[in-house]
Design an enzyme around this catalytic site. Structure first.
Site, mmCIF file in Angstrom:
data_model
loop_
_atom_site.group_PDB
_atom_site.id
_atom_site.type_symbol
_atom_site.label_atom_id
_atom_site.label_comp_id
_atom_site.label_asym_id
_atom_site.label_seq_id
_atom_site.Cartn_x
_atom_site.Cartn_y
_atom_site.Cartn_z
ATOM 1 N N HIS A 7 0.839 -1.164 0.069
ATOM 2 C CA HIS A 7 0.001 -0.024 0.062
ATOM 3 C C HIS A 7 1.021 1.219 0.009
ATOM 4 C CE1 HIS A 7 -3.215 2.815 1.076
ATOM 5 N NE2 HIS A 7 -3.848 1.860 1.008
ATOM 6 N N ASP B 10 -8.014 -5.401 0.060
ATOM 7 C CA ASP B 10 -8.357 -6.196 -0.813
ATOM 8 C C ASP B 10 -7.911 -7.748 -0.909
ATOM 9 O OD1 ASP B 10 -7.355 -3.379 -2.702
ATOM 10 O OD2 ASP B 10 -9.490 -4.119 -2.621
HETATM 11 C C1 SDX Z 1 -6.316 0.225 -2.943
HETATM 12 O O1 SDX Z 1 -4.327 4.510 -1.938
HETATM 13 C C2 SDX Z 1 -5.322 3.929 -1.449
HETATM 14 O O2 SDX Z 1 -5.834 4.441 -0.326
HETATM 15 C C3 SDX Z 1 -5.890 2.786 -2.280
HETATM 16 C C4 SDX Z 1 -7.134 1.765 -1.591
HETATM 17 C C5 SDX Z 1 -8.483 2.623 -1.261
HETATM 18 O O3 SDX Z 1 -9.111 2.351 -0.384
HETATM 19 O O4 SDX Z 1 -8.513 3.575 -1.864
HETATM 20 O O5 SDX Z 1 -6.326 1.605 -0.108
HETATM 21 C C6 SDX Z 1 -7.146 0.677 -2.235
HETATM 22 O O6 SDX Z 1 -5.938 0.384 -4.217
HETATM 23 C C7 SDX Z 1 -5.404 -1.178 -2.201
HETATM 24 C C8 SDX Z 1 -3.903 -1.598 -2.810
HETATM 25 C C9 SDX Z 1 -4.874 -2.467 -3.788
HETATM 26 N N1 SDX Z 1 -3.552 -3.086 -4.722
HETATM 27 C C10 SDX Z 1 -2.925 -4.265 -4.663
HETATM 28 O O7 SDX Z 1 -3.060 -4.942 -3.775
HETATM 29 C C11 SDX Z 1 -2.072 -4.407 -5.890
HETATM 30 C C12 SDX Z 1 -0.655 -4.826 -5.312
HETATM 31 N N2 SDX Z 1 0.044 -3.915 -4.597
HETATM 32 C C13 SDX Z 1 1.016 -2.990 -5.396
HETATM 33 O O8 SDX Z 1 0.466 -2.974 -6.840
HETATM 34 C C14 SDX Z 1 1.504 -1.963 -4.748
HETATM 35 O O9 SDX Z 1 1.601 -2.512 -3.509
HETATM 36 C C15 SDX Z 1 0.701 -0.586 -4.716
HETATM 37 C C16 SDX Z 1 0.149 -0.265 -5.946
HETATM 38 C C17 SDX Z 1 -0.614 -0.808 -3.692
HETATM 39 C C18 SDX Z 1 1.478 0.439 -4.012
HETATM 40 O O10 SDX Z 1 2.468 0.732 -4.823
HETATM 41 P P1 SDX Z 1 3.599 1.920 -4.572
HETATM 42 O O11 SDX Z 1 3.548 2.800 -3.325
HETATM 43 O O12 SDX Z 1 3.856 2.790 -5.917
HETATM 44 O O13 SDX Z 1 4.865 0.927 -4.028
HETATM 45 P P2 SDX Z 1 5.855 0.477 -5.260
HETATM 46 O O14 SDX Z 1 5.318 -0.070 -6.412
HETATM 47 O O15 SDX Z 1 6.806 1.662 -5.352
HETATM 48 O O16 SDX Z 1 6.482 -0.452 -4.359
HETATM 49 C C19 SDX Z 1 7.620 -0.331 -3.350
HETATM 50 C C20 SDX Z 1 8.662 -1.827 -3.662
HETATM 51 C C21 SDX Z 1 8.831 -1.967 -5.185
HETATM 52 O O17 SDX Z 1 10.008 -2.749 -4.979
HETATM 53 P P3 SDX Z 1 11.355 -2.230 -4.966
HETATM 54 O O18 SDX Z 1 11.633 -1.243 -6.385
HETATM 55 O O19 SDX Z 1 11.417 -1.099 -4.071
HETATM 56 O O20 SDX Z 1 12.390 -3.176 -5.018
HETATM 57 O O21 SDX Z 1 7.589 -2.747 -3.197
HETATM 58 C C22 SDX Z 1 7.347 -3.628 -4.012
HETATM 59 C C23 SDX Z 1 7.785 -2.856 -5.534
HETATM 60 O O22 SDX Z 1 8.349 -3.673 -6.590
HETATM 61 N N3 SDX Z 1 6.106 -4.269 -4.259
HETATM 62 C C24 SDX Z 1 5.506 -5.212 -4.410
HETATM 63 C C25 SDX Z 1 4.103 -5.338 -4.002
HETATM 64 N N4 SDX Z 1 3.902 -4.072 -3.741
HETATM 65 C C26 SDX Z 1 4.881 -3.255 -3.768
HETATM 66 N N5 SDX Z 1 6.253 -6.389 -4.559
HETATM 67 C C27 SDX Z 1 5.494 -7.603 -4.898
HETATM 68 N N6 SDX Z 1 4.053 -7.626 -4.744
HETATM 69 C C28 SDX Z 1 3.361 -6.303 -4.248
HETATM 70 N N7 SDX Z 1 2.101 -6.404 -4.163
#
Ligand code: SDX
Length: 425
Positions: free
Chosen positions: A302, A360
């Site tokens: 998140h 989720d």
């Molecule tokens: C919702 O914003 C809100 O409030 C949203 C929400 C709401 O109520 O409105 O809470 C609802 O959207 C919840 C989130 C649902 N999405 C998912 O579950 C999809 C999976 N999660 C990711 O796509 C991700 O964690 C996000 C999109 C939720 C957050 O992305 P960020 O903040 O841009 O984080 P990032 O992509 O920069 O990740 C940081 C690191 C990265 O690795 P490094 O480059 O540092 O090595 O963490 C890794 C990412 O690759 N990473 C993951 C991951 N999420 C982040 N690696 C594997 N699996 C994951 N799920």
């Protein structure tokens, strides 16, 4: 006051204090004073507005609607009570609750001609595509509630949007399976009505399971608002141009549809089915960690929560209650999710990046157990989040500081190019 030193000049930037959470550096005059923009793709360090609606502390797993902890609201309130709170800033007293509920009940029908819109969609259209189209089309029917500068019309549009979303959503489902649409009933609660419009048959009486109604009431409260997330920011930006409220909410539905946002609950189910069994969990954990693999652990991570999403904890409890009520507490998908969560939470990759289950992760398992089809998960999220979108839209419209949102950029493209004719290129 903060000081910014650029070359031989020192600039003073005010620091604005919030009631809680991070203070902000007021950079509204930065470009005028320095000729510089700030640069923050994804807005990880940017406050787009001030707001009194929802507060999140990602480190402490805090989520409050108008100052009330989400746990207390989910445990004690109806969804419409929380809707009133988000819109008006306080929980309703008995009279206010009765008046608000009456407004919502009396706006739950849609214009009969709107029902014809569904005929234009293929039966296998994703229901979110239908939601985007039909909600945007509401502005073609309700001309008496599109003047955003008229308080009364804003109020009327708010009632209409909150009241009609369950009806529009349920019709997207019944249409997809060739079942007749079901009219809302004024003797049912908001959530019971939604389940009735989704699942009742014209050929027999329908009574929703009380445990499922209570569970869905809580699930919708958990999804009602979440500060300046992607879809809410989209609604605010659309609203800042003066677009009508129906078009703004349709833009929010569009943004919510993405798998990184509201579409994640549908993706979690697909992921669990793809994993299939506990012995394949290590394979998918490895894929989630592999930078060359686009696979991510859906339902994990998140932007704000760098600890457990408080909604996920409540959702997991709801999951147990619903599956126990339905006698499927040993549901293989639930067992798989619990195992996956445990393994991920012990894995350094997820621990170092503070990746925890979000709202989720468990919601899809509960909704599936309740008989809600996977393609309708994000639709349900949109029905609940409409309250938050409307609350933020109203707050933005009535903010005297409000102006059209128009970010700038760091330009990296070509410069000083000149035209050459087609035959010389
Ligand atoms: C919702 O914003 C809100 O409030 C949203 C929400 C709401 O109520 O409105 O809470 C609802 O959207 C919840 C989130 C649902 N999405 C998912 O579950 C999809 C999976 N999660 C990711 O796509 C991700 O964690 C996000 C999109 C939720 C957050 O992305 P960020 O903040 O841009 O984080 P990032 O992509 O920069 O990740 C940081 C690191 C990265 O690795 P490094 O480059 O540092 O090595 O963490 C890794 C990412 O690759 N990473 C993951 C991951 N999420 C982040 N690696 C594997 N699996 C994951 N799920």
């Amino acid at each position: 006051m903060a000081q910014l030193i650029i070359g031989d000049k020192t600039y003073e930037l005010p620091i604005l204090e919030g009631k809680c959470g991070p203070n902000v550096l007021d950079i509204r005059k930065l470009y005028e004073q320095t000729g510089l923009f700030t640069y923050d793709p994804g807005f990880t360090s940017t406050a787009s507005c001030d707001s009194k609606i929802t507060f999140i502390d990602g480190e402490l797993s805090v989520l409050m609607y108008r100052g009330y902890p989400i746990q207390e609201l989910a445990e004690n309130c109806s969804f419409l009570e929380v809707a009133y709170l988000l819109l008006n800033g306080e929980l309703p007293n008995l009279d206010q609750k009765k008046e608000f509920d009456t407004h919502i009940v009396h706006h739950s029908l849609v214009h009969e001609q709107l029902i014809h819109f569904y005929q234009g969609f293929r039966r296998d259209a994703h229901p979110m595509a239908i939601m985007v189209g039909v909600v945007g089309a509401l502005s073609a029917f309700y001309h008496d509630s599109v003047d955003i500068y008229d308080h009364k019309q804003r109020e009327l549009a708010s009632y209409r949007l909150i009241a009609k979303m369950p009806n529009i959503a349920a019709m997207a489902y019944t249409y997809s399976i060739g079942r007749p649409m079901v009219y809302p009933r004024n003797d049912l609660s908001y959530v019971e009505n939604f389940l009735s419009m989704m699942f009742s048959l014209p050929s027999e009486p329908y009574k929703a399971n009380k445990v499922l109604v209570d569970a869905l009431e809580k699930i919708m409260i958990l999804h009602a608002d979440h500060e300046q997330n992607a879809s809410t920011s989209t609604v605010r930006l659309a609203g800042s141009s003066g677009a009508n409220p129906f078009a703004c909410i349709s833009s929010g539905i569009t943004a919510l549809w993405g798998p990184a946002h509201g579409g994640a609950n549908e993706e979690v189910l697909k992921m669990l089915h793809m994993i299939g069994s506990k012995d394949r969990i290590p394979e998918f954990i490895a894929r989630a960690k592999d930078k060359n693999d686009s696979f991510r652990l859906m339902g994990f991570g998140h932007r704000v929560y760098k600890n457990y999403d408080p909604r996920a904890a409540i959702m997991r409890q709801i999951c147990y209650e619903v599956l126990t009520e339905l006698g499927i507490e040993d549901d293989p998908l639930l067992q798989l999710a619990i195992e996956l969560e445990q393994i991920a939470l012990d894995d350094p990759y997820f621990v170092e990046r503070k990746l925890y289950p979000n709202v989720d992760f468990y919601s899809g398992i509960v909704l599936r157990a309740m008989g809600i089809p996977v393609t309708m998960f994000t639709v349900l999220f949109a029905v609940a989040r409409t309250v938050g979108w409307v609350a933020h839209w109203r707050e933005m419209i009535s903010d005297p500081k409000q102006r059209i949102g128009r970010p700038r950029q760091l330009y990296l493209g070509n410069t000083s190019k000149h035209f050459t004719s087609l035959y010389d290129r």
